[in-house]
Write a protein that holds these residues in place. Sequence first.
Motif, PDB file in Angstrom:
ATOM      1  N   LEU A   1       9.943   9.689  10.855  1.00  0.00           N
ATOM      2  CA  LEU A   1       8.558   9.274  11.112  1.00  0.00           C
ATOM      3  C   LEU A   1       8.294   8.200  10.555  1.00  0.00           C
ATOM      4  O   LEU A   1       8.827   7.734   9.240  1.00  0.00           O
ATOM      5  N   SER A   2       7.204   7.606  10.849  1.00  0.00           N
ATOM      6  CA  SER A   2       6.641   6.287  10.088  1.00  0.00           C
ATOM      7  C   SER A   2       4.897   6.427   9.817  1.00  0.00           C
ATOM      8  O   SER A   2       4.504   7.224  10.470  1.00  0.00           O
ATOM      9  N   CYS A   3       4.640   5.865   8.835  1.00  0.00           N
ATOM     10  CA  CYS A   3       3.406   5.650   8.524  1.00  0.00           C
ATOM     11  C   CYS A   3       3.004   4.645   7.837  1.00  0.00           C
ATOM     12  O   CYS A   3       3.419   3.918   6.831  1.00  0.00           O
ATOM     13  N   VAL A   4       2.045   3.753   8.707  1.00  0.00           N
ATOM     14  CA  VAL A   4       1.502   2.666   8.288  1.00  0.00           C
ATOM     15  C   VAL A   4       0.352   2.500   7.407  1.00  0.00           C
ATOM     16  O   VAL A   4      -0.887   3.248   7.977  1.00  0.00           O
ATOM     17  N   VAL A   5       0.091   2.099   6.251  1.00  0.00           N
ATOM     18  CA  VAL A   5      -0.957   1.902   5.480  1.00  0.00           C
ATOM     19  C   VAL A   5      -1.741   0.708   5.384  1.00  0.00           C
ATOM     20  O   VAL A   5      -1.066  -0.262   5.219  1.00  0.00           O
ATOM     21  N   SER A   6      -3.046   0.754   5.703  1.00  0.00           N
ATOM     22  CA  SER A   6      -3.696  -0.362   5.716  1.00  0.00           C
ATOM     23  C   SER A   6      -4.443  -0.413   4.529  1.00  0.00           C
ATOM     24  O   SER A   6      -4.673   0.386   3.740  1.00  0.00           O
ATOM     25  N   GLY A   7      -4.863  -1.865   4.068  1.00  0.00           N
ATOM     26  CA  GLY A   7      -5.619  -1.968   2.688  1.00  0.00           C
ATOM     27  C   GLY A   7      -4.664  -2.173   1.667  1.00  0.00           C
ATOM     28  O   GLY A   7      -3.381  -2.473   1.833  1.00  0.00           O
ATOM     29  N   PRO A   8      -5.127  -2.476   0.460  1.00  0.00           N
ATOM     30  CA  PRO A   8      -4.393  -3.028  -0.674  1.00  0.00           C
ATOM     31  C   PRO A   8      -3.642  -2.042  -1.503  1.00  0.00           C
ATOM     32  O   PRO A   8      -3.365  -2.283  -2.600  1.00  0.00           O
ATOM     33  N   PHE A   9      -3.733  -0.733  -0.981  1.00  0.00           N
ATOM     34  CA  PHE A   9      -3.187   0.451  -1.932  1.00  0.00           C
ATOM     35  C   PHE A   9      -1.696   0.392  -1.892  1.00  0.00           C
ATOM     36  O   PHE A   9      -1.081   0.948  -2.740  1.00  0.00           O
ATOM     37  N   PHE A  10      -1.014   0.074  -0.759  1.00  0.00           N
ATOM     38  CA  PHE A  10       0.077   0.587  -0.488  1.00  0.00           C
ATOM     39  C   PHE A  10       1.354   0.118  -1.700  1.00  0.00           C
ATOM     40  O   PHE A  10       1.993   1.087  -2.404  1.00  0.00           O
ATOM     41  N   SER A  11       1.632  -1.321  -1.887  1.00  0.00           N
ATOM     42  CA  SER A  11       2.692  -1.415  -2.707  1.00  0.00           C
ATOM     43  C   SER A  11       2.212  -1.233  -4.060  1.00  0.00           C
ATOM     44  O   SER A  11       3.368  -1.184  -5.080  1.00  0.00           O
ATOM     45  N   ARG A  12       1.227  -0.797  -4.439  1.00  0.00           N
ATOM     46  CA  ARG A  12       0.826  -0.387  -6.008  1.00  0.00           C
ATOM     47  C   ARG A  12       0.861   1.097  -6.226  1.00  0.00           C
ATOM     48  O   ARG A  12       0.863   1.317  -7.309  1.00  0.00           O
ATOM     49  N   ASN A  13       1.024   1.808  -5.317  1.00  0.00           N
ATOM     50  CA  ASN A  13       0.978   3.303  -5.384  1.00  0.00           C
ATOM     51  C   ASN A  13       2.319   4.115  -4.788  1.00  0.00           C
ATOM     52  O   ASN A  13       2.832   3.758  -3.710  1.00  0.00           O
ATOM     53  N   PRO A  14       2.474   5.159  -5.357  1.00  0.00           N
ATOM     54  CA  PRO A  14       3.461   6.146  -4.843  1.00  0.00           C
ATOM     55  C   PRO A  14       2.697   6.685  -3.495  1.00  0.00           C
ATOM     56  O   PRO A  14       1.638   6.705  -3.312  1.00  0.00           O
ATOM     57  N   MET A  15       3.784   7.141  -2.495  1.00  0.00           N
ATOM     58  CA  MET A  15       3.115   7.584  -1.368  1.00  0.00           C
ATOM     59  C   MET A  15       4.160   8.924  -0.862  1.00  0.00           C
ATOM     60  O   MET A  15       5.050   9.283  -1.543  1.00  0.00           O
TER      61      MET A  15
END
Length: 122
Positions: free
Chosen positions: A20-34
């Motif tokens: 599975l893949s999940c693409v995240v838009s916005g500035p949150f991705f690289s600074r946060n756990p997923m």
Amino acid sequence: QVQLVESGGDWVQTGGSLRLSCVVSGPFFSRNPMGWFRQPPGKEREFVAAISASGGSAEYADAVKGRFTISRDDAKNTVYLQMSSLNLEDTAVYYCNVVNGGNYRDHIFDSWGQGTQVTVSS
């Protein structure tokens, strides 16, 4: 505003694998756990797996430990869930979300993506 777009779900036989893949838009991705969550038919949404902001650590629900692997690609703003040895209990709609660094089972955004359906049959 964050957008979460999951994909990769499919029908698969028991013992099979999916990614599975999940693409995240916005500035949150690289600074946060997923994290990944799932909602089986007729049940509440539940935690599946999470990965730290650095990608250096991960946590899994007992039901998937040893079978699922979470990973992330910050260059693509994407988090993955590699699933193997799938069984009937893995049938669910799978979702991703930003999670709380102090408690990976706690999702941050109340607005979820559309999810991706995984159906496992014998």
